[in-house]
Scaffold this active site. Structure first.
Site, PDB file in Angstrom:
ATOM      1  N   TYR A 160       0.851  -1.189   0.000  1.00  0.00           N
ATOM      2  CA  TYR A 160       0.000   0.000   0.000  1.00  0.00           C
ATOM      3  C   TYR A 160       0.891   1.244   0.000  1.00  0.00           C
ATOM      4  CZ  TYR A 160      -4.177   2.769   1.414  1.00  0.00           C
ATOM      5  OH  TYR A 160      -5.227   3.654   1.480  1.00  0.00           O
ATOM      6  N   CYS A 161       0.691   2.132  -0.971  1.00  0.00           N
ATOM      7  CA  CYS A 161       1.400   3.408  -1.048  1.00  0.00           C
ATOM      8  C   CYS A 161       2.913   3.170  -1.039  1.00  0.00           C
ATOM      9  CB  CYS A 161       0.935   4.326   0.079  1.00  0.00           C
ATOM     10  SG  CYS A 161       1.554   6.018  -0.037  1.00  0.00           S
ATOM     11  N   VAL A 162       3.653   3.810  -0.135  1.00  0.00           N
ATOM     12  CA  VAL A 162       5.102   3.625  -0.125  1.00  0.00           C
ATOM     13  C   VAL A 162       5.478   2.190   0.259  1.00  0.00           C
ATOM     14  CG1 VAL A 162       5.406   4.394   2.269  1.00  0.00           C
ATOM     15  CG2 VAL A 162       7.285   4.623   0.663  1.00  0.00           C
TER      16      VAL A 162
ATOM     17  N   GLY B 181       3.985  -0.263  -1.020  1.00  0.00           N
ATOM     18  CA  GLY B 181       3.972  -0.893  -2.329  1.00  0.00           C
ATOM     19  C   GLY B 181       5.231  -0.581  -3.121  1.00  0.00           C
TER      20      GLY B 181
ATOM     21  N   PHE C 175      -1.757  -1.190  -3.872  1.00  0.00           N
ATOM     22  CA  PHE C 175      -2.800  -0.212  -3.589  1.00  0.00           C
ATOM     23  C   PHE C 175      -2.204   1.187  -3.738  1.00  0.00           C
ATOM     24  CE2 PHE C 175      -5.022  -3.170  -0.251  1.00  0.00           C
ATOM     25  CZ  PHE C 175      -5.407  -4.024  -1.263  1.00  0.00           C
TER      26      PHE C 175
END
Length: 612
Positions: A347-349, A351, A375
């Protein structure tokens, strides 16, 4: 909630009568002003004392210096040619003269409202009828729109500015425009003015008291409260999905969640959340929890809960977060389940870290992650949005100096930067509500999580800013990890890339562009409605928003979107069908503590409870 146009007692104002703006009890008003002044002294003390003791240093004033430098470059263009400068000034004065002429005409007529600026008709800051029916407030509103539109035009029409400087100028103009809005001040906002009169200044006294409390809570910095935080506690009514902490490293706790089905998918699911905020955004409450929902679909869910860094973690790098976070989690999953193949989510960073780790693991021959879901994750930072405003050599160097003193970046600094991306929603409404109206904000679990900020380990954060935002090294195949140059082209496993239509942190166009850098044939791109959080945390039961699916994410983003299929509701079932279809084998559910694994405590663990 009181509707627009009501006074402090909940009654509608009688037309544009001046009586509603007249103080009825001067003595009581004076006492409340005295209370306000007393609280102002406490606020000033809460601000000054930590600085006198050396506990707070304003070395992070560099964003203000950067704003001045940016506007200087903008001014150079307009002032370098006298005729150009005169043209710009004439346009502004012409706008003011039009407002003045309209005001004169209204004074000589029946006083009916002048036509609104288009923006004013939909701007929620100016919904009160007095903004149009009262000549004084209408004049303020119109002058505000003329000034801010003129400033925006200065940025748009300045030729010769490099794209980064133009981006920064546009961002800073928006910040200033939000800050100087007449809706933010007692004497220039009819609603606030009426409430002040109706409450005899009680709102001012309460608001200043709240300001002093928030500066004290921020230990010398303003920690703007966005919700009633007293109604929430992590592990009590947030992050309540049953599970156990099965392992702990210096940077991560590994949580295994208890199964909710007798059979589960053979491949466990590992979630790598961002360390910029805490993982329980995916486990807010049973109704909103992606983690609980995934467990109910038959996934054996494991989650990395990152440490809230302090001085001990200053030198922890991206490689450390990969080794002591991601790879450490994979080791524990194999011990807990006997499985060496997993599905992973970033998710975000989190990811971005996962993508970089996959590229490194491909070079190392580590094939334990068999599919990856991202994500709102950027792997290419060409279209990275407004966060790029804060990232250039001067600003990153200044940030590194500040982080070097403690080994980390204070969580409040990062939280402020994120709030600035949506200042009209996350800053000024709360400034007005809290410090002008003197009202306590409502309980809201999402905003509690938003305020539960984390620190950034210095080496880790510096690496991220320089290699991703500045050099765009990951998508260019130039990122160095563990002594090797890694490339996303080596990542050939199936990919599910989720973007959010209104995402201001990882713009959908940026996520779409990143799809082309993976080396495999199976790269799905899905775009959800809403933004960076609500676009992800969208349970099927709520039946909200929508998502778009289409062909391969290649070519032009706008063309892809135009041809995409829109489906109402949550994307969660679409993702589950995709990931379960990769390996449909089922096994008996695994429980935390099985196979001789130690249990270090109940979920959500201890790292997540450490507050800034």
């Amino acid at each position: 909630m009181r509707s627009s146009g009501e006074d402090g007692n909940g009654t509608k104002p009688a037309g544009s009568s001046t009586e509603q703006y007249v103080i009825k009890d001067p003595e009581l008003f004076a006492r409340n002003v005295a209370r306000m002044i007393e609280s102002a002294g406490k606020a000033a003390s809460a601000w000054v004392n930590p600085r006198e003791k050396g506990e707070v240093r304003d070395s992070m004033a560099d964003p203000m210096a950067d704003m001045v430098k940016t506007f200087s470059k903008l001014s150079e263009y307009w002032l370098s040619d006298p005729s150009r400068a005169l043209e710009a000034q004439t346009k502004l004065f012409s706008g003011y003269l039009d407002i003045w002429s309209n005001a004169i005409r209204r004074m000589g007529s029946d006083g009916s409202a002048a036509p609104d600026e288009p923006a004013a008709t939909t701007d929620k800051r100016f919904r009160d009828p007095e903004w149009s029916t009262n000549a004084f407030f209408d004049f303020l509103k119109q002058a505000y729109f003329v000034t801010t539109n003129w400033a925006n035009d200065l940025v748009r029409n300045a030729e010769g500015l490099d794209e980064h400087t133009r981006h920064k100028a546009d961002f800073y103009v928006r910040q200033i425009s939000q800050a100087i809005s007449p809706s933010n001040f007692i004497l220039t906002n009819p609603e606030l003015f009426r409430e002040t009169v109706a409450s005899h200044g009680e709102n001012l006294a309460k608001g200043m008291q709240m300001l002093a409390e928030d500066i004290a809570a921020g230990k010398g910095e303003l920690k703007l409260r966005q919700a009633d935080y007293t109604k929430f506690e992590v592990g009590k009514n947030l992050a309540t999905t049953p599970g156990k902490v099965i392992a702990r490293s210096e940077v991560a706790e590994i949580i295994q969640y208890a199964p909710a089905t007798k059979k589960v998918l053979k491949r466990p699911l590992l979630i790598c959340p961002p360390w910029i905020n805490k993982f329980y955004i995916l486990d807010l409450n049973p109704q909103k929890s992606f983690i609980a929902w995934a467990v109910e679909q038959g996934h054996s869910v494991f989650v990395i809960s990152w440490v809230n860094p302090d001085e001990r973690h200053g030198r922890k790098s991206w490689e450390d977060y990969i080794e002591e976070g991601l790879k450490f989690a994979l080791d524990q999953i194999e011990k807990a389940t006997g499985e060496s193949e997993v599905n992973a989510i970033g998710y975000c960073v989190g990811g971005t870290l996962l993508a970089a780790a996959l590229a490194l693991m491909a070079r190392q021959g580590d094939e334990r992650i068999r599919s990856a879901t991202f994500f709102t994750t950027q792997v290419d930072f060409t279209h990275a949005g407004d966060l790029k405003v804060f990232v250039d050599e001067d600003q990153v160097t200044a940030l590194e100096r500040a982080m070097g003193e403690k080994g980390y970046l204070d969580g409040t600094k990062m939280a402020t930067a994120f709030n600035m991306l949506r200042a009209g929603d996350l800053i000024w409404p709360y400034v007005v509500n809290n410090y002008m109206r003197g009202k306590d904000p409502m309980p809201f679990d999402l905003l509690y999580w938003n305020a539960d900020s984390t620190r950034m380990a210095a080496a880790n954060h510096s690496y991220y800013l320089r290699n991703c935002y500045m050099k765009n090294a990951l998508s260019r195949g130039e990122m160095m990890l563990a002594g090797q140059t890694v490339s996303l082209k080596d990542v050939t496993i199936p990919i599910y890339n989720l973007a959010a239509k209104e995402d201001h942190i990882a713009p959908a166009r940026s996520v779409f562009t990143g799809c082309s850098f993976f080396g495999g044939d199976e790269v799905q791109f899905v775009m959800s409605g809403s933004g960076h959080i609500a676009g992800v945390v969208n349970p099927p039961a709520l039946n909200k928003y929508q998502y778009w699916t289409g062909g391969k994410p290649v070519g032009d983003f706008d063309a892809w979107l135009a041809a995409a299929t829109e489906t109402p509701g949550s994307w969660w079932p679409h993702w589950h069908a995709w990931v379960a279809g990769l390996d449909e084998r089922l096994v008996t559910a695994r429980r935390p503590g099985a196979r001789g694994m130690p249990v270090l405590g109940d979920a959500p663990g201890t790292y997540v409870t450490v507050r800034v």
